[in-house]
Enzyme design. Structure first.
Site, PDB file in Angstrom:
ATOM      1  N   LYS A 159      50.267  47.198  47.704  1.00 11.24           N
ATOM      2  CA  LYS A 159      49.986  47.556  46.723  1.00 11.24           C
ATOM      3  C   LYS A 159      50.038  49.080  46.202  1.00 11.24           C
ATOM      4  O   LYS A 159      50.014  49.737  47.893  1.00 11.24           O
ATOM      5  CB  LYS A 159      48.068  47.384  46.702  1.00 11.24           C
ATOM      6  CG  LYS A 159      46.769  47.421  45.545  1.00 11.24           C
ATOM      7  CD  LYS A 159      45.816  47.682  45.705  1.00 11.24           C
ATOM      8  CE  LYS A 159      44.975  47.805  44.736  1.00 11.24           C
ATOM      9  NZ  LYS A 159      43.391  47.353  45.162  1.00 11.24           N
ATOM     10  N   SER A 176      40.534  44.221  41.971  1.00  9.00           N
ATOM     11  CA  SER A 176      41.724  46.009  41.451  1.00  9.00           C
ATOM     12  C   SER A 176      43.592  44.960  41.795  1.00  9.00           C
ATOM     13  O   SER A 176      44.664  44.991  41.388  1.00  9.00           O
ATOM     14  CB  SER A 176      41.409  46.547  41.396  1.00  9.00           C
ATOM     15  OG  SER A 176      41.267  47.027  43.100  1.00  9.00           O
ATOM     16  N   SER A 212      37.518  44.304  45.711  1.00  9.83           N
ATOM     17  CA  SER A 212      38.899  43.900  44.780  1.00  9.83           C
ATOM     18  C   SER A 212      39.953  43.366  46.155  1.00  9.83           C
ATOM     19  O   SER A 212      40.914  42.667  45.345  1.00  9.83           O
ATOM     20  CB  SER A 212      39.720  45.412  44.351  1.00  9.83           C
ATOM     21  OG  SER A 212      38.888  45.780  43.610  1.00  9.83           O
TER      22      SER A 212
HETATM   23  N1  GLN Z   1      35.705  45.486  39.877  1.00  4.41           N
HETATM   24  C1  GLN Z   1      35.301  47.043  41.088  1.00  4.41           C
HETATM   25  C2  GLN Z   1      35.062  48.252  40.355  1.00  4.41           C
HETATM   26  O1  GLN Z   1      35.807  48.163  39.063  1.00  4.41           O
HETATM   27  C3  GLN Z   1      35.856  46.991  42.566  1.00  4.41           C
HETATM   28  C4  GLN Z   1      36.902  47.082  42.658  1.00  4.41           C
HETATM   29  C5  GLN Z   1      37.817  47.828  43.706  1.00  4.41           C
HETATM   30  O2  GLN Z   1      36.907  47.152  44.473  1.00  4.41           O
HETATM   31  N2  GLN Z   1      38.585  48.715  43.659  1.00  4.41           N
HETATM   32  O3  GLN Z   1      34.908  49.442  40.793  1.00  4.41           O
END
Ligand code: GLN
Length: 471
Positions: A75, A150, A174
């Site tokens: 990532k 994400s 995420s």
């Molecule tokens: N979808 C969650 C957010 O928008 C989690 C994001 C993540 O785990 N980086 O914060």
């Protein structure tokens, strides 16, 4: 793409070679990435490393590091020295990492070969990978849908068979949610099990890095390589004092029935209930539990996380890293750079975070959310006195359509089952639990196993039985 375990066996036996596998991986990415957009960059120099690895296997066979010649995708919020680290943000579009993250160093030492950087929501804020400054990633299962986020690029990279493992980060779901949407395995470790040094901080008290893979066994191999105390991250847990809760043969599973009434699609719930039944058949005990505070996780998360985001992202000021937009004075430089460099979701969270931390509101919001967090952990510790593992669906629905969730709140709701896990620091794994149909297409959904603090090995052990062994 074969699994890590299979690749390793075949490399040692000489029936295939890192050169061949990496060449195929790079070709596949070239062929499919224009459409899927899972990768922001492909590392052609992986081939040079592959040739070296091939030589090593010829000379030393099994006497080589565990991941030698295994293609890995990373990532793009994780630093790999000499490569661009963008966080999928315009503000870091041309930023090159000057050192390796601890997890990268460990993976390199284990022989992993990085084949490319994966797309993500900008600075890991989002649940669909639509917030990337470099265009959304598509779900390889159905390209009209999101891969989740994400770490959507990482999930798609594995689902499109480019790599056996991609590394993601998980602040509120995420790793697990995109794993669920793409039909693969995703693991979020106990907070502090894995070093955050060299990861772009989003919510420092919530962030953990972990693997996305096709099998639990592969996730376990990679996690064990990445985990451990790191002098560069004071929040990492010393393995000598790490409270490993141990493994058993039969478990008591807790199902928070009331929580599941909250907006879960009917067929997802049916599949979940079938999964629970299959555990019963295997001789495990299932009990109903109540998690009234855990259920409120989303509210606390959207105070704590933006607060930490607003502080962590203050470093992108046009002076220290990446983009710098001119202005009449220093303050103008800050404002112009951040106005141009950050996308709308990042700005929204910085504003929210700055607000909840401001004097007069700190006690009302941030202080309260932190208190709620402590209470949630107490509630969980209490529940874990009677159960070994908690079960929920990973997300309330399968992958949604690109562009479908255009208001932030409906996107946030997708994380209802995953964010409380980060707030309480416990480990969780998402496993594929079947398919549901939408518009005549079968879409994967996931089940989440939540362990007590230090329950990482327990989750791997049960997940291998209920998932890998049934593959
Ligand atoms: N979808 C969650 C957010 O928008 C989690 C994001 C993540 O785990 N980086 O914060």
């Amino acid at each position: 793409m074969k699994t890590i375990t299979e690749l390793r066996q075949e490399y040692i036996a000489g029936t295939t070679s890192p050169t061949k596998v990496i060449t195929e991986a790079l070709n596949l990415i070239k062929e499919k990435n224009t459409d899927i957009n899972a990768f922001l960059e492909v590392y052609e120099d992986a081939l040079v490393e592959a040739e070296e690895a091939t030589k090593q296997y010829k000379e030393k066979g099994a006497d080589t590091p565990e991941l030698l010649g295994v293609p890995v995708a990373l990532k793009n919020n994780i630093l790999l020295k000499g490569k661009k680290a963008t966080g999928a943000s315009k503000i870091l579009e041309n930023y090159t990492a000057v050192y390796d993250a601890t997890i990268v160093k460990k993976l390199k030492e284990a022989g992993a070969i990085f084949v490319g950087a994966t797309n993500m929501d900008e600075f890991a804020m989002g649940g669909s990978t639509e917030n990337s400054a470099f265009g959304p990633t598509k779900n390889p299962v159905d390209t009209t849908r999101v891969p989740g986020g994400s770490s959507g690029g990482s999930a798609a990279a594995v689902a499109m068979n480019a790599v056996p493992v991609a590394i993601g980060t998980d602040t509120g779901g995420s790793i697990r949610q995109p794993a669920s949407y793409c039909g693969i395995v995703g693991f979020k470790p106990t907070y502090g099990a894995v070093s955050r040094y060299g990861l772009m901080a989003m919510g420092s008290s919530l962030d953990q890095a972990g693997p996305l893979t096709k099998t639990v066994a592969d996730a376990e191999i990679v996690h064990n390589i990445m985990a451990g105390k790191d002098s560069m991250d004071a929040t990492t847990i010393n393995p000598d004092t790490y409270r490993d809760v141990g493994v058993k043969d039969k478990y008591v599973f807790g199902v928070p029935k009331k929580f599941l009434k909250d907006g879960v699609d009917e067929d997802v719930l049916t599949a979940f209930n079938e999964h629970v039944e299959s555990l019963k058949k295997d001789g495990h005990e299932i009990i109903e539990i109540d998690l009234p505070l855990f259920e409120q996780g989303l509210a606390a998360y959207y105070v704590v996380m933006p607060a930490e985001v607003s502080s962590n992202l203050a470093r992108y000021d046009g002076i220290r890293y990446g983009l710098s937009v001119e202005g009449d004075n220093l303050l103008d430089v800050y404002e112009n750079t951040r106005a141009e460099g950050f996308g709308p979701e990042v700005k929204r969270r910085i504003l929210l975070g700055t607000h909840v931390l401001s004097s007069g509101y700190y006690d009302a919001y941030y202080g309260k959310a932190q208190l709620a967090r402590v209470k949630m952990r107490e509630e969980l510790d209490e529940v874990f006195k009677n159960v070994d593992i908690i079960l929920t669906p990973t997300a309330p629905t399968p992958a949604f359509k690109l562009g479908e969730k255009n208001d932030p709140l409906s996107m946030y709701r997708q994380d209802i089952f995953t964010v409380p896990v980060n707030l309480t620091g416990v480990p969780a794994i998402s496993l594929p639990m079947g398919m549901v149909e939408r518009e005549e297409k079968k879409l994967p959904i996931g089940v989440q196993y939540i362990g007590p603090h230090g329950g990482d090995a327990r989750l791997f052990s049960i997940a291998k039985k209920v998932y890998d062994e049934r593959l």
